[in-house]
Design a protein around this motif. Sequence first.
Motif, PDB file in Angstrom:
ATOM      1  N   SER A  85     -11.069 -13.122 -12.669  1.00 46.99           N
ATOM      2  CA  SER A  85     -11.371 -11.706 -12.443  1.00 46.99           C
ATOM      3  C   SER A  85     -10.116 -10.862 -12.709  1.00 46.99           C
ATOM      4  CB  SER A  85     -11.864 -11.486 -11.012  1.00 46.99           C
ATOM      5  OG  SER A  85     -10.879 -11.869 -10.091  1.00 46.99           O
ATOM      6  N   TRP A  86      -8.972 -11.510 -12.645  1.00 47.66           N
ATOM      7  CA  TRP A  86      -7.697 -10.817 -12.901  1.00 47.66           C
ATOM      8  C   TRP A  86      -6.638 -11.847 -13.243  1.00 47.66           C
ATOM      9  CZ3 TRP A  86      -3.119 -11.650 -10.214  1.00 47.66           C
ATOM     10  CH2 TRP A  86      -2.077 -10.751 -10.476  1.00 47.66           C
ATOM     11  N   TYR A  87      -5.763 -11.494 -14.146  1.00 40.19           N
ATOM     12  CA  TYR A  87      -4.532 -12.275 -14.292  1.00 40.19           C
ATOM     13  C   TYR A  87      -3.401 -11.410 -14.808  1.00 40.19           C
ATOM     14  CZ  TYR A  87      -5.657 -13.104 -19.313  1.00 40.19           C
ATOM     15  OH  TYR A  87      -5.964 -12.971 -20.640  1.00 40.19           O
ATOM     16  N   ASN A  88      -2.189 -11.904 -14.590  1.00 38.52           N
ATOM     17  CA  ASN A  88      -0.989 -11.220 -15.034  1.00 38.52           C
ATOM     18  C   ASN A  88      -0.062 -12.268 -15.634  1.00 38.52           C
ATOM     19  OD1 ASN A  88       1.985 -10.572 -14.415  1.00 38.52           O
ATOM     20  ND2 ASN A  88       1.035  -8.576 -14.141  1.00 38.52           N
ATOM     21  N   VAL A  89       0.504 -11.929 -16.774  1.00 35.57           N
ATOM     22  CA  VAL A  89       1.415 -12.840 -17.464  1.00 35.57           C
ATOM     23  C   VAL A  89       2.776 -12.166 -17.595  1.00 35.57           C
ATOM     24  CG1 VAL A  89       1.853 -14.129 -19.593  1.00 35.57           C
ATOM     25  CG2 VAL A  89      -0.505 -13.807 -18.800  1.00 35.57           C
ATOM     26  N   ILE A  91       6.701 -12.833 -19.116  1.00 41.79           N
ATOM     27  CA  ILE A  91       7.628 -13.670 -19.879  1.00 41.79           C
ATOM     28  C   ILE A  91       9.033 -13.354 -19.377  1.00 41.79           C
ATOM     29  CG2 ILE A  91       8.380 -14.392 -22.179  1.00 41.79           C
ATOM     30  CD1 ILE A  91       5.369 -14.551 -21.949  1.00 41.79           C
ATOM     31  N   CYS A  92       9.739 -14.406 -18.967  1.00 37.60           N
ATOM     32  CA  CYS A  92      11.043 -14.212 -18.308  1.00 37.60           C
ATOM     33  C   CYS A  92      12.109 -15.091 -18.936  1.00 37.60           C
ATOM     34  CB  CYS A  92      10.987 -14.640 -16.848  1.00 37.60           C
ATOM     35  SG  CYS A  92       9.558 -14.096 -15.948  1.00 37.60           S
TER      36      CYS A  92
ATOM     37  N   MET B   1       1.346  -5.184 -11.028  1.00 38.70           N
ATOM     38  CA  MET B   1       2.630  -4.536 -10.865  1.00 38.70           C
ATOM     39  C   MET B   1       3.077  -3.943 -12.189  1.00 38.70           C
ATOM     40  SD  MET B   1       5.824  -6.258  -8.906  1.00 38.70           S
ATOM     41  CE  MET B   1       5.699  -7.667  -9.994  1.00 38.70           C
ATOM     42  N   TYR B   7      12.975  -6.231 -15.289  1.00 35.71           N
ATOM     43  CA  TYR B   7      13.345  -6.270 -13.874  1.00 35.71           C
ATOM     44  C   TYR B   7      13.628  -7.733 -13.516  1.00 35.71           C
ATOM     45  CZ  TYR B   7       8.287  -7.148 -13.340  1.00 35.71           C
ATOM     46  OH  TYR B   7       7.009  -7.646 -13.452  1.00 35.71           O
ATOM     47  N   ASN B  44       4.638 -12.742  -4.608  1.00 30.71           N
ATOM     48  CA  ASN B  44       3.457 -13.606  -4.578  1.00 30.71           C
ATOM     49  C   ASN B  44       3.875 -14.952  -4.022  1.00 30.71           C
ATOM     50  OD1 ASN B  44       2.676 -12.127  -7.634  1.00 30.71           O
ATOM     51  ND2 ASN B  44       1.286 -12.013  -5.894  1.00 30.71           N
ATOM     52  N   ILE B  54       7.379 -16.121  -5.526  1.00 33.76           N
ATOM     53  CA  ILE B  54       8.119 -15.336  -6.514  1.00 33.76           C
ATOM     54  C   ILE B  54       8.284 -13.930  -5.956  1.00 33.76           C
ATOM     55  CG2 ILE B  54       8.278 -14.655  -8.931  1.00 33.76           C
ATOM     56  CD1 ILE B  54       6.097 -16.638  -9.578  1.00 33.76           C
ATOM     57  N   TYR B  56      10.020 -10.036  -6.743  1.00 38.02           N
ATOM     58  CA  TYR B  56      10.442  -9.199  -7.860  1.00 38.02           C
ATOM     59  C   TYR B  56      11.317  -8.075  -7.340  1.00 38.02           C
ATOM     60  CZ  TYR B  56       6.709 -11.809 -10.106  1.00 38.02           C
ATOM     61  OH  TYR B  56       5.925 -12.833 -10.585  1.00 38.02           O
ATOM     62  N   VAL B  94      12.593 -10.495 -16.078  1.00 34.40           N
ATOM     63  CA  VAL B  94      11.241 -10.326 -16.634  1.00 34.40           C
ATOM     64  C   VAL B  94      11.333  -9.357 -17.811  1.00 34.40           C
ATOM     65  CG1 VAL B  94       8.856  -9.643 -16.190  1.00 34.40           C
ATOM     66  CG2 VAL B  94      10.211 -10.696 -14.362  1.00 34.40           C
ATOM     67  N   GLU B  95      10.955  -9.846 -18.993  1.00 38.20           N
ATOM     68  CA  GLU B  95      11.189  -9.067 -20.219  1.00 38.20           C
ATOM     69  C   GLU B  95       9.909  -8.523 -20.832  1.00 38.20           C
ATOM     70  OE1 GLU B  95      13.393 -12.004 -22.460  1.00 38.20           O
ATOM     71  OE2 GLU B  95      15.293 -11.233 -21.671  1.00 38.20           O
ATOM     72  N   CYS B  96       8.791  -9.092 -20.458  1.00 37.30           N
ATOM     73  CA  CYS B  96       7.527  -8.724 -21.093  1.00 37.30           C
ATOM     74  C   CYS B  96       6.415  -9.039 -20.107  1.00 37.30           C
ATOM     75  CB  CYS B  96       7.396  -9.563 -22.370  1.00 37.30           C
ATOM     76  SG  CYS B  96       5.769  -9.586 -23.101  1.00 37.30           S
ATOM     77  N   GLU B  97       5.367  -8.231 -20.090  1.00 30.44           N
ATOM     78  CA  GLU B  97       4.320  -8.419 -19.088  1.00 30.44           C
ATOM     79  C   GLU B  97       3.003  -7.894 -19.627  1.00 30.44           C
ATOM     80  OE1 GLU B  97       5.314  -6.439 -15.436  1.00 30.44           O
ATOM     81  OE2 GLU B  97       3.765  -7.514 -14.338  1.00 30.44           O
ATOM     82  N   PHE B  98       1.909  -8.630 -19.385  1.00 28.99           N
ATOM     83  CA  PHE B  98       0.596  -8.066 -19.681  1.00 28.99           C
ATOM     84  C   PHE B  98      -0.414  -8.568 -18.669  1.00 28.99           C
ATOM     85  CE2 PHE B  98      -1.191 -11.811 -21.802  1.00 28.99           C
ATOM     86  CZ  PHE B  98      -0.071 -12.452 -22.285  1.00 28.99           C
ATOM     87  N   GLU B  99      -1.519  -7.826 -18.568  1.00 32.04           N
ATOM     88  CA  GLU B  99      -2.438  -8.055 -17.476  1.00 32.04           C
ATOM     89  C   GLU B  99      -3.875  -7.936 -17.973  1.00 32.04           C
ATOM     90  OE1 GLU B  99      -0.691  -6.753 -13.753  1.00 32.04           O
ATOM     91  OE2 GLU B  99      -2.609  -5.886 -13.205  1.00 32.04           O
ATOM     92  N   PHE B 100      -4.760  -8.687 -17.344  1.00 32.55           N
ATOM     93  CA  PHE B 100      -6.194  -8.619 -17.638  1.00 32.55           C
ATOM     94  C   PHE B 100      -6.931  -8.362 -16.337  1.00 32.55           C
ATOM     95  CE2 PHE B 100     -10.135 -11.133 -17.223  1.00 32.55           C
ATOM     96  CZ  PHE B 100     -10.925 -10.544 -18.195  1.00 32.55           C
ATOM     97  N   GLU B 101      -7.916  -7.456 -16.376  1.00 33.19           N
ATOM     98  CA  GLU B 101      -8.763  -7.264 -15.205  1.00 33.19           C
ATOM     99  C   GLU B 101     -10.189  -7.066 -15.690  1.00 33.19           C
ATOM    100  OE1 GLU B 101      -7.312  -4.446 -12.374  1.00 33.19           O
ATOM    101  OE2 GLU B 101      -8.529  -5.388 -10.810  1.00 33.19           O
ATOM    102  N   ILE B 102     -11.110  -7.737 -15.006  1.00 31.39           N
ATOM    103  CA  ILE B 102     -12.503  -7.663 -15.415  1.00 31.39           C
ATOM    104  C   ILE B 102     -13.033  -6.244 -15.176  1.00 31.39           C
ATOM    105  CG2 ILE B 102     -13.784  -8.235 -13.296  1.00 31.39           C
ATOM    106  CD1 ILE B 102     -15.041 -10.542 -15.026  1.00 31.39           C
TER     107      ILE B 102
END
Lengths: 103, 103
Positions: A85-89, A91-92, B1, B7, B44, B54, B56, B94-102
Amino acid sequence: MNKRLPYDAVIFTSLLSKQVKGYLEMSNKMEKLARLQDGFLGMNSVRNTIGITISYWDSLEAIKNWKQKSAHLIAQEKGKSDWYSWYNVKICKVECEFEFEIN
Amino acid sequence: MNKRLPYDAVIFTSLLSKQVKGYLEMSNKMEKLARLQDGFLGMNSVRNTIGITISYWDSLEAIKNWKQKSAHLIAQEKGKSDWYSWYNVKICKVECEFEFEIN
């Protein structure tokens, strides 16, 4: 894991949906596949209310190759259509590391 | 986030020993305290066979201040003497981030 610093990490944080049929099998299969990829350094995975999977890699190139691997692409699609239902990725770059172990 | 990149993150991976009296209370107390620190961005935490926490932060300075906070130093000592059989700490950017939400 005592790898030469710096190295790269993917932090994958997720919430499952109610459709989890096939999820565990796929998750185990993906972990096995990831471990065979060039540049793979290690992985930790825990789930209860949320899931956190962190994989470690020797380069951003290795992460990109894993992301684009065909079996993994299929798993990612299925993850979006069914399982998550949700995820976050994230890259570090791992820049510093220390460890404690009981004697 | 959705924080401004880059960061900083602290990945804390651990195995508990058999002496866990007081661990859960301290763990909850430390989480509450961390959330009050300057520069705290999020956290988290998941545990089953291993634990992954983890946190942040907006700077390495904020991480250092949290590490050296007196209540946290006491918890760290107790962690080493009693609760953990092993842990590993990684400081990451943390250099790059992406997220998915239904939908």
